[in-house]
Each structure stands twice: as structure tokens, then as C-alpha cells.
Design a protein around this motif. Structure first.
Motif, mmCIF file in Angstrom:
data_model
loop_
_atom_site.group_PDB
_atom_site.id
_atom_site.type_symbol
_atom_site.label_atom_id
_atom_site.label_comp_id
_atom_site.label_asym_id
_atom_site.label_seq_id
_atom_site.Cartn_x
_atom_site.Cartn_y
_atom_site.Cartn_z
ATOM 1 N N ILE A 48 0.846 -1.194 0.000
ATOM 2 C CA ILE A 48 0.000 0.000 0.000
ATOM 3 C C ILE A 48 0.882 1.245 0.000
ATOM 4 C CG2 ILE A 48 -1.892 -1.187 1.136
ATOM 5 C CD1 ILE A 48 -1.120 0.156 3.749
ATOM 6 N N SER A 49 0.287 2.398 -0.231
ATOM 7 C CA SER A 49 1.049 3.642 -0.274
ATOM 8 C C SER A 49 1.483 4.045 1.133
ATOM 9 C CB SER A 49 0.207 4.762 -0.875
ATOM 10 O OG SER A 49 -0.851 5.116 0.004
ATOM 11 N N GLU A 51 0.926 6.868 2.558
ATOM 12 C CA GLU A 51 -0.202 7.532 3.208
ATOM 13 C C GLU A 51 -1.142 6.519 3.860
ATOM 14 O OE1 GLU A 51 -3.904 10.581 2.083
ATOM 15 O OE2 GLU A 51 -2.549 9.822 0.521
ATOM 16 N N GLU A 52 -1.445 5.463 3.136
ATOM 17 C CA GLU A 52 -2.326 4.424 3.681
ATOM 18 C C GLU A 52 -1.647 3.672 4.819
ATOM 19 O OE1 GLU A 52 -4.936 3.080 -0.178
ATOM 20 O OE2 GLU A 52 -2.787 2.715 -0.226
ATOM 21 N N LEU A 55 -1.889 5.751 8.015
ATOM 22 C CA LEU A 55 -3.232 5.633 8.598
ATOM 23 C C LEU A 55 -3.383 4.301 9.332
ATOM 24 C CD1 LEU A 55 -5.398 7.071 5.671
ATOM 25 C CD2 LEU A 55 -4.928 8.170 7.872
ATOM 26 N N PHE A 56 -2.810 3.264 8.750
ATOM 27 C CA PHE A 56 -2.844 1.930 9.358
ATOM 28 C C PHE A 56 -2.139 1.946 10.717
ATOM 29 C CE2 PHE A 56 -0.567 -2.304 9.543
ATOM 30 C CZ PHE A 56 -1.681 -3.076 9.859
ATOM 31 N N ARG A 145 -3.938 7.768 -6.774
ATOM 32 C CA ARG A 145 -3.975 6.703 -5.766
ATOM 33 C C ARG A 145 -2.976 5.619 -6.125
ATOM 34 N NH1 ARG A 145 -9.221 3.988 -3.749
ATOM 35 N NH2 ARG A 145 -7.673 3.329 -2.220
#
Length: 225
Positions: A48-49, A51-52, A55-56, A145
Motif C-alpha cells: 500500500i502507499s 499515506e495508507e 493511517l494503518f 492513488r
């Protein structure tokens, strides 16, 4: 038989053995922060990126150490991983150099499409000595994205300008496979830290990059033929 015009390469875990270094570096800093971080935690955020991923981490750890401390963990662990990469800890995956030489011989265009940042893509490709082997690089900064969204592969395909059936994606993660399928580009899976998923269509699953040239010779035509 289809003529193969170009290959779109993922980078982390596919061309460069960077995922192991990411895990080991992040684990070391997580231990220093007293966080319950494991290899399974790392694998849950694979592909995932940034940014993601951030958040995780906030979802996992904000209640334990607070938002600001999680932010500090993200900054410190990233910097530590970059230091490891700058020190040359991430090596080329087996068969990468030989596959790129095969592509050059067969006049197959080569580009990178990675959910990583352009800064780290450049660092890792330069450190492993293959930066100049690619006609273009597409990073998370180039699209709206990251994978599993198909935007990276669609951007690469648009740049190449060939019909999608004459393109091929090489991937090591489920998110990459999903992105390739959504982009309508055939994809081969070469597993890294996780096995090939059974629920995403692929042309084939190969054990390592060394196995790719033989598969291509059997299934494609080339411009030099």
C-alpha cells in the motif's frame, strides 16, 4: 502469438529485496518505541502507499501511545530504513540483471511502476546499479492513488503507447495483481514475502525472475524475431 513490446516492473520485493529491509528496520524502531509490531503487522500493510500505511499505524497505535508519538514513530522508522538503503542493505533480486539484459536484447521496453516515492525508487535503483535500465519511472507522486488502484499501470501504459495485450506487468504483491487486472494488462506473479493469492487472475506464477525469460520465449514474439 502476441508480440511483447514492453514490461512494467514493480520494484519493492520484485526487482529489489527491499521488503525484508523495511521490515527489519521498522521492527527495530518499533521495539525501541515499545510497540507490539510483528512481521504479521508488516505484512498486513504490504503493497500500500505510504499515506495508507501511516493511517494503518495510527489505527493500530494511537490508543496506546497517542497520535503525536505515532507520528514520531513513522518519521524515525522511515529515516532508519532510508539509512539502511543508503548503506546498500537492499540487494537486487535473483535474476533481475539477467532479465533486464534479456529485455535489452529482445528490444522490450522497460519501465517501473511502484507505489513507493520517487526519492526511494531512485535511491534503490541507483544503489543496485539498474537505474539506467528503465525508460521511465512512475511513482506514487504521479497518480491520484497507489495500488490496488490501476492508476500507476494506466499511466505507464499511456506513456508506452502500445496496445495493452502487448504489455506485461511483473508483480510480487496482491495489490499489484489487482491493479494490473483492473488496468487490463496481463500480469505474472513472482512471490516475495507472501504466496500468490488464489483469488486474483495471473498469466502464471514463477518462483523468481530467473524463470521469466524462458516463459517469455515460449509465449511471446519479439521485435527482433
Amino acid at each position: 502469438m502476441t508480440e511483447l513490446k514492453a514490461i512494467i516492473f514493480d520494484m519493492d520485493g520484485l526487482l529489489v529485496d527491499s521488503e525484508t529491509v523495511y521490515y527489519e528496520g521498522t521492527q527495530q524502531i518499533a521495539d525501541e518505541f515499545g510497540l507490539p509490531f510483528t512481521k504479521e503487522t508488516y505484512l498486513a500493510g504490504l503493497g500500500i502507499s505510504d499515506e495508507e500505511l501511516h493511517l494503518f499505524y495510527h489505527k493500530l497505535y494511537d490508543d496506546q501511545i497517542g497520535y503525536q508519538e505515532v507520528e514520531r514513530f513513522i518519521v524515525v522508522s522511515y529515516a532508519h530504513c532510508v539509512t539502511l538503503f543508503q548503506a546498500g542493505r537492499a540487494q537486487l533480486k535473483s535474476g533481475a540483471r539477467e532479465l533486464l539484459a534479456f529485455c535489452h536484447e529482445k528490444k522490450i521496453a522497460t519501465v517501473v511502476a511502484s507505489s513507493n516515492s520517487r526519492e526511494l525508487i531512485t535511491l534503490l535503483l541507483e544503489k543496485t546499479g539498474i537505474f539506467n535500465q528503465f525508460q521511465a519511472i512512475f511513482s506514487v507522486e504521479d497518480v491520484h492513488r497507489a495500488k490496488p488502484d490501476p492508476a500507476l499501470f494506466l499511466a505507464a501504459a499511456k506513456h508506452l503507447g502500445y496496445d495493452k495485450e502487448s504489455l506485461l506487468v511483473l508483480e510480487d504483491s496482491k495489490n499489484g495483481l489487482i491493479a494490473a487486472n483492473q488496468a487490463g494488462i496481463p500480469v505474472i506473479m513472482i512471490p516475495d514475502l507472501l504466496p500468490a493469492p488464489a483469488d486474483v487472475p495471473v498469466l502464471t506464477v514463477l518462483p523468481q525472475l530467473d524463470s521469466v525469460p524462458a516463459f517469455l520465449l515460449k509465449n511471446y514474439q519479439f521485435g527482433d524475431d
